[in-house]
Design a protein around this motif. Structure first.
Motif, PDB file in Angstrom:
ATOM      1  N   ASP A 280       0.796  -1.232   0.000  1.00  0.00           N
ATOM      2  CA  ASP A 280       0.000   0.000   0.000  1.00  0.00           C
ATOM      3  C   ASP A 280       0.829   1.283   0.000  1.00  0.00           C
ATOM      4  O   ASP A 280       0.270   2.370  -0.041  1.00  0.00           O
ATOM      5  CB  ASP A 280      -0.902   0.030   1.233  1.00  0.00           C
ATOM      6  CG  ASP A 280      -1.924  -1.086   1.187  1.00  0.00           C
ATOM      7  OD1 ASP A 280      -2.384  -1.393   0.078  1.00  0.00           O
ATOM      8  OD2 ASP A 280      -2.240  -1.650   2.253  1.00  0.00           O
TER       9      ASP A 280
ATOM     10  N   ASP B 275      -1.897   4.028   0.109  1.00  0.00           N
ATOM     11  CA  ASP B 275      -3.206   3.816  -0.494  1.00  0.00           C
ATOM     12  C   ASP B 275      -3.981   2.895   0.442  1.00  0.00           C
ATOM     13  O   ASP B 275      -3.407   1.986   1.020  1.00  0.00           O
ATOM     14  CB  ASP B 275      -3.058   3.137  -1.857  1.00  0.00           C
ATOM     15  CG  ASP B 275      -2.197   3.973  -2.797  1.00  0.00           C
ATOM     16  OD1 ASP B 275      -2.383   5.207  -2.811  1.00  0.00           O
ATOM     17  OD2 ASP B 275      -1.340   3.398  -3.485  1.00  0.00           O
ATOM     18  N   GLY B 276      -5.235   3.163   0.611  1.00  0.00           N
ATOM     19  CA  GLY B 276      -6.054   2.231   1.394  1.00  0.00           C
ATOM     20  C   GLY B 276      -6.071   2.497   2.881  1.00  0.00           C
ATOM     21  O   GLY B 276      -6.817   1.871   3.619  1.00  0.00           O
TER      22      GLY B 276
ATOM     23  N   LYS C 161      -6.019   0.135   8.944  1.00  0.00           N
ATOM     24  CA  LYS C 161      -7.287  -0.215   8.278  1.00  0.00           C
ATOM     25  C   LYS C 161      -8.323  -0.634   9.318  1.00  0.00           C
ATOM     26  O   LYS C 161      -9.506  -0.348   9.177  1.00  0.00           O
ATOM     27  CB  LYS C 161      -7.053  -1.342   7.275  1.00  0.00           C
ATOM     28  CG  LYS C 161      -6.185  -0.916   6.094  1.00  0.00           C
ATOM     29  CD  LYS C 161      -5.887  -2.089   5.181  1.00  0.00           C
ATOM     30  CE  LYS C 161      -4.862  -1.704   4.134  1.00  0.00           C
ATOM     31  NZ  LYS C 161      -4.272  -2.874   3.497  1.00  0.00           N
TER      32      LYS C 161
END
Ligand SMILES: *Cc1c(COP(=O)(O)O)cnc(C)c1O
Length: 413
Positions: free
Chosen positions: A330, A347-348, A401
């Motif tokens: 990521d 990212d993410g 996350k």
């Protein structure tokens, strides 16, 4: 502010020191390599040397060269050695300041005073700088009544020379470039900036606060470093911090000018009080002798070979971090850092959430904005912790996350 009175009675020395140590347990553990900014640490051996040298001049006052010729000599030595590393010829002048911000403030003041003294004095002087330049320039401009004009950088995060040229006007007194910039570790095209500055007859300051004691040694190690210092005709002043990659104690930087004709606008002299003729080269009056002695000690203890070796270790740590970061799915690097200042985006997961996770394991990385990224200032001392950090970084990306709201603050410091 809380009302806190001075203790009525003093306490035992050990008691006092123990309480400081207790407070320090909350601080970032930089000795264990957990700080990715703010502290430039190598090892205990160098730390002990800095302590010893600093304490030898602990109460000495650099305001008076006649009372402290030792400090005058040490200041001259470290200023001249820094100038030599930056291709300053014999005409280069300058001195030690308390840090990068003071070096930058003095450089702007000096250029302003020189401009004001000229027959073409601008109404409201302006400085043109890339958006990536350090906030110290805006701070200095604010203090000095100079208008700062920040210009967007190019896609590689470097100063956009045509855009900077377009921003030059009749009131411009100074152009600024960084070598390298703090946020992305890239070197602005100094030779091209020098061209536009020379054509318009304005001065050019190169901010090598972070690179002044790094880029010359990286070049010794065979890294491709474009000309960025006094070797470039048109560079009129520079700043280089000793308390960063000079690995010296806090409170030491060098400001340099191409010649005495510019430098002479820096010192302040005053005679209109009963205390005798007063003269100070810097913003500070009383100046800490310890910071100068520690920097002098570091230069002589390490020598060029020592600095080259420290730079080799910092670059190795940095290269391994780049490889490790790029390998994490990521994450991606921003720009193409030339040396040891890295910025990477995710990212993410939000960058601030990753930093929030890292903080739980004691790692302190800074969170940057526009574009969002995480920032690492990699030093020689970090070589020992690269693998631990990369392992925790991978863990932090996943953790971010799961816990997107546990954020570290977006801040430089
Ligand atoms: C650190 C830094 C400064 C400011 O220096 P201080 O010592 O924090 O006052 C200026 N420019 C750059 C590029 C820096 O990295």
């Amino acid at each position: 502010m809380d009302r806190i009175g001075l203790p009525e009675e003093g306490r035992a020395r050990d008691d006092v020191l123990a309480e400081i140590a207790l407070m320090q347990r909350e601080d970032v553990d930089w000795k264990a390599g957990r700080a990715w900014s703010l502290v430039y640490h190598v090892d205990d051996e160098l730390l002990r040397l800095l302590e010893a040298a600093y304490s030898m001049a602990l109460l000495d006052n650099g305001l008076s060269g006649s009372a402290f010729p030792s400090l005058e000599r040490m200041e001259r030595d470290v200023s001249a050695m820094t100038a030599d590393l930056l291709h300053g010829g014999g005409a280069v002048c300058g001195n030690v300041t308390s840090g990068g911000s003071e070096s930058i403030l003095l450089a702007l003041k000096t250029v302003r005073d020189r401009a004001v003294a000229s027959p073409f004095a601008p109404q409201r002087p302006e400085v043109v700088l890339p958006r990536s330049a350090h906030p110290a320039f805006n701070k200095a401009a604010h203090y000095l009544g100079i208008r700062p004009i920040r210009v967007e950088v190019d896609s590689e995060m470097r100063a956009d020379v045509p855009a900077m040229e377009a921003a030059l006007g009749p009131n411009t007194i100074l152009v600024v470039g960084s070598a390298p910039s703090y946020p992305h570790g890239v070197i602005d095209p100094i030779a091209d900036l020098a061209n536009i500055a020379t054509q318009r007859n304005v001065m050019l300051h190169v901010d090598a606060c972070v690179g002044g004691l790094l880029l010359p040694f990286a070049r010794d190690l065979g890294r491709e470093i474009p000309p960025f210092d006094f070797a470039v005709e048109g560079v009129t002043s520079m700043s280089a911090d000793l308390h960063k990659y000079g690995y010296a104690a806090k409170g030491a930087s060098v400001v340099l000018y191409r010649d005495a004709d510019v430098y002479r606008y820096q010192p302040f002299e005053f005679d209109g009080w009963p205390g005798g003729r007063y003269s100070a080269p810097n913003v500070a009056g009383t100046r800490p002798g310890g910071a100068v002695a520690a920097a002098w000690a570091a230069f002589h203890f390490l020598g060029r070979a020592g600095y080259v070796d420290l730079t080799r270790r910092a670059l190795e740590a940095s290269d391994r971090l780049i490889a490790g970061i790029t390998a994490i799915e990521d994450l991606r690097l921003l720009g193409a850092p030339v040396v040891t200042l890295l910025a990477f985006a995710a990212d993410g997961a939000r960058e601030a959430a990753i930093a929030g996770q890292l903080l739980q394991r004691g790692w302190r990385v800074s969170v940057q904005s526009e574009p969002a990224s995480l920032h690492l200032t990699v030093t020689a001392g970090h070589l020992n912790v690269v693998d631990d950090f990369l392992r925790d970084l991978e863990w932090a990306v996943e953790g971010a996350k799961r816990e997107p709201d546990r954020l570290a603050p977006v801040a430089y410091n």
